[in-house]
Design an enzyme around this catalytic site. Structure first.
Site, PDB file in Angstrom:
ATOM      1  CG  ASP A   1      -9.174  -3.242  -4.946  1.00  0.00           C
ATOM      2  OD1 ASP A   1      -9.019  -2.535  -3.929  1.00  0.00           O
ATOM      3  OD2 ASP A   1      -9.809  -4.316  -4.935  1.00  0.00           O
TER       4      ASP A   1
ATOM      5  NE  ARG B   1      -5.495   3.473   2.435  1.00  0.00           N
ATOM      6  CZ  ARG B   1      -5.710   2.494   3.302  1.00  0.00           C
ATOM      7  NH1 ARG B   1      -6.911   2.365   3.853  1.00  0.00           N
ATOM      8  NH2 ARG B   1      -4.745   1.650   3.632  1.00  0.00           N
TER       9      ARG B   1
ATOM     10  NE  ARG C   1      -4.456  -1.226   1.875  1.00  0.00           N
ATOM     11  CZ  ARG C   1      -5.414  -1.181   0.967  1.00  0.00           C
ATOM     12  NH1 ARG C   1      -5.429  -0.246   0.026  1.00  0.00           N
ATOM     13  NH2 ARG C   1      -6.394  -2.077   0.987  1.00  0.00           N
TER      14      ARG C   1
ATOM     15  CE1 TYR D   1     -13.020  -7.796   1.513  1.00  0.00           C
ATOM     16  CE2 TYR D   1     -11.364  -8.654   0.022  1.00  0.00           C
ATOM     17  CZ  TYR D   1     -11.698  -7.921   1.133  1.00  0.00           C
ATOM     18  OH  TYR D   1     -10.721  -7.311   1.874  1.00  0.00           O
TER      19      TYR D   1
ATOM     20  NE  ARG E   1      -9.825   7.483  -5.718  1.00  0.00           N
ATOM     21  CZ  ARG E   1     -10.015   6.659  -4.707  1.00  0.00           C
ATOM     22  NH1 ARG E   1      -9.021   5.999  -4.180  1.00  0.00           N
ATOM     23  NH2 ARG E   1     -11.220   6.489  -4.211  1.00  0.00           N
TER      24      ARG E   1
END
Lengths: 355, 355
Positions: free
Chosen positions: B73, B28, B24, B149, B37
């Site tokens: 992703d 973020r 990651r 998921y 973004r």
């Protein structure tokens, strides 16, 4: 040898019997509990003796488990000491003013045992209502898990603030845990004095730690809580595969294990002379019964390689679990457990070589 | 021997170098990423080559890490195949119509590689922009984590529906995983064909499983994904202490390890001839720098007992991490890593006895 099978198993003298109870057996999975609780906030329910008594006895009546566990919450003693917190439905503990500074740690209130009087009343009434062969389990939170809620302000996925505090200021961490250990010890003693036969200390989230940090900064405080009572003690956390050897040295007679480590291997890691508790994966309770039954039998066989075994799930009963499945599981443990244990013990290697 | 240190380490031929990147790292934690973004939904960002290129290169420019990882992703190939899902900020993947029946599994769409054309364009551009000594890591999700998921409908704490499906209908589970493995394999091949030098297969949540279930119902499908490409492969999950020996047999040259198992012990469990990746606890990034530095040195020393080591965190960079700390960590790994490794290797026991 106790006539209470849970007590006997904790002392590694269970004979043929295989006792069973379930973490979170008192609570959300039971319709009669939801009816009892209604809109009462969780902590208020824990302070109302008639609710505590009824919620604690409901699973014994329904499932025929070998122990009642006092209906309560690990955060209750902190709330009784005056820390502003609530148990929010579907979330967990939420702390109004998270504890992150030395000043906050030093101004934490002490717990006056008299503030636990309603719990003592309830425990005495549960013990009086229980059949003599059933045990009554008291419980408390271990300092790490309690501290994680206080520091994070609520449940967490990564415990980043807690771990940062542990790493940045070990002295302050020890001070925080010493205060929390005192509160949990008081909570345990009140329950034991009122009639609890066994206690369980929950360090639910200790499995998030590396073993070296656990050993240095967590184990001594858990040992202090466990050392505060003289009845048999169970010590439990989730995802503790790397910690089992250390948990075996914390002072508890029984180490609770989640579903990730088979009980024979868990017993090997925990070391000789300790009983194990567990460890059917609660996530499997939604599977068809033949699957659950086969998994339960495998748990029983693996548990026979430990010197004592209390059957349980590997974590709490999920809110959505079907109570009928739990009842059936108790029946299976009671009817098939003794023979499965005897058979598996006969093939036990000495010393056992693990898996 | 590759001049790309990540590739060389994956092949256990890294010499003195100690490569480093962060799971990651693209995302973020970087203000320039948040600026890039803005309000673009995650999956739209992953489908826009100029965004993918820029987000992938940002951490290389800022931190000087030895590898870029394609900004994407694990759910992207499923979305490109036509499964209705979104990546919700602060939540994760949310599936419009969770997959729980045989009919749903059998009507899952196939993934047309041409639907990944924007990703191929981006990967080619990232490779062209990267200095030759830096690696480009492509990635995909392992079938269990993807399936969790799809079946749960989003992130889960206990994977109850997924585990119930595995237990209740192993044939249907295999069918679901076979389809997901095909999608992830296509996703990997597109990235490798476009210029990825290394791939990582994320089975982030496999650590929720008992080893026996993992071996029977998960490992073969992960091995199928790993076997679909010919570049060095990294295989990673969280809380996999009980699974490391099995993960070492899935086909990857490198096994990524979280912070719970020291890398020397991890290497022992994984078995000979495999490199390790990891494993500083990302929750410690908020601690004071001297604490972080000392923990990083301990990771480097432990990693020197494996035949190859790629430095990383034990899980992804938290959103709130201070980027300056990550940059400093890269500097430490590069400046102190070679000497620490040499020193620790000199004391390496042969065969190593674990801890």
């Amino acid at each position: 040898m106790s006539n209470r099978s849970v007590v006997a198993a904790a002392r590694c003298h269970q004979g043929a019997a295989l006792p069973v109870w379930f973490m979170r057996q008192a609570g959300r999975s039971l319709p009669e509990y939801r009816e009892l609780r209604r809109d009462l906030p969780m902590l208020d329910a824990c302070r109302t003796p008639e609710v505590v008594v009824e919620a604690s006895l409901q699973p014994v009546r329904r499932h025929g488990v070998d122990a009642a566990i006092v209906y309560s919450d690990i955060m209750l003693p902190l709330a009784q000491a005056g820390i502003d917190l609530e148990i929010r439905a579907g979330v967990g503990p939420v702390i109004a003013d998270p504890i992150r500074t030395a000043a906050q740690v030093r101004s934490l209130p002490e717990l006056d045992p008299s503030s636990l009087a309603p719990i003592a009343v309830a425990v005495g009434a549960i013990r009086a209502a229980l059949a003599p062969e059933r045990a009554l389990i008291g419980f408390a939170g271990a300092p790490f898990t309690l501290a994680s809620y206080l520091v994070e302000g609520g449940p967490s996925r990564d415990y980043a603030r807690t771990k940062a505090l542990m790493a940045a200021d070990p002295g302050l961490w020890d001070e925080l845990c010493t205060r929390l250990a005192a509160m949990s010890a008081t909570f345990l003693r009140v329950q034991v004095d009122a009639g609890a036969d066994v206690v369980q200390v929950f360090d639910s989230w200790a499995g998030s730690l590396a073993a070296a940090d656990y050993e240095r900064q967590v184990l001594p405080h858990s040992a202090s809580v466990l050392g505060s009572v003289r009845v048999p003690r169970i010590h439990f956390g989730v995802g503790t595969g790397e910690l089992l050897a250390l948990m075996g040295r914390a002072g508890a007679e029984v180490v609770g294990v989640d579903w990730r480590v088979p009980l024979d291997e868990a017993a090997r890691r925990i070391g000789p002379g300790r009983a194990v508790q567990g460890n059917l994966d609660p996530a499997l309770l939604g599977a068809p019964w033949p699957v659950i039954a086969e998994r339960a039998r495998a748990v029983i066989r693996a548990g026979a390689h430990a010197p004592g075994h209390i059957f349980n799930l590997g974590h709490g009963v999920p809110a959505g679990a079907d109570p009928a499945v739990l009842t059936r599981l108790v029946e299976l443990v009671h009817t098939e457990g003794p023979a499965l244990r005897a058979e598996a013990s006969a093939t036990r290697e000495e010393p056992h070589e693990g898996s």
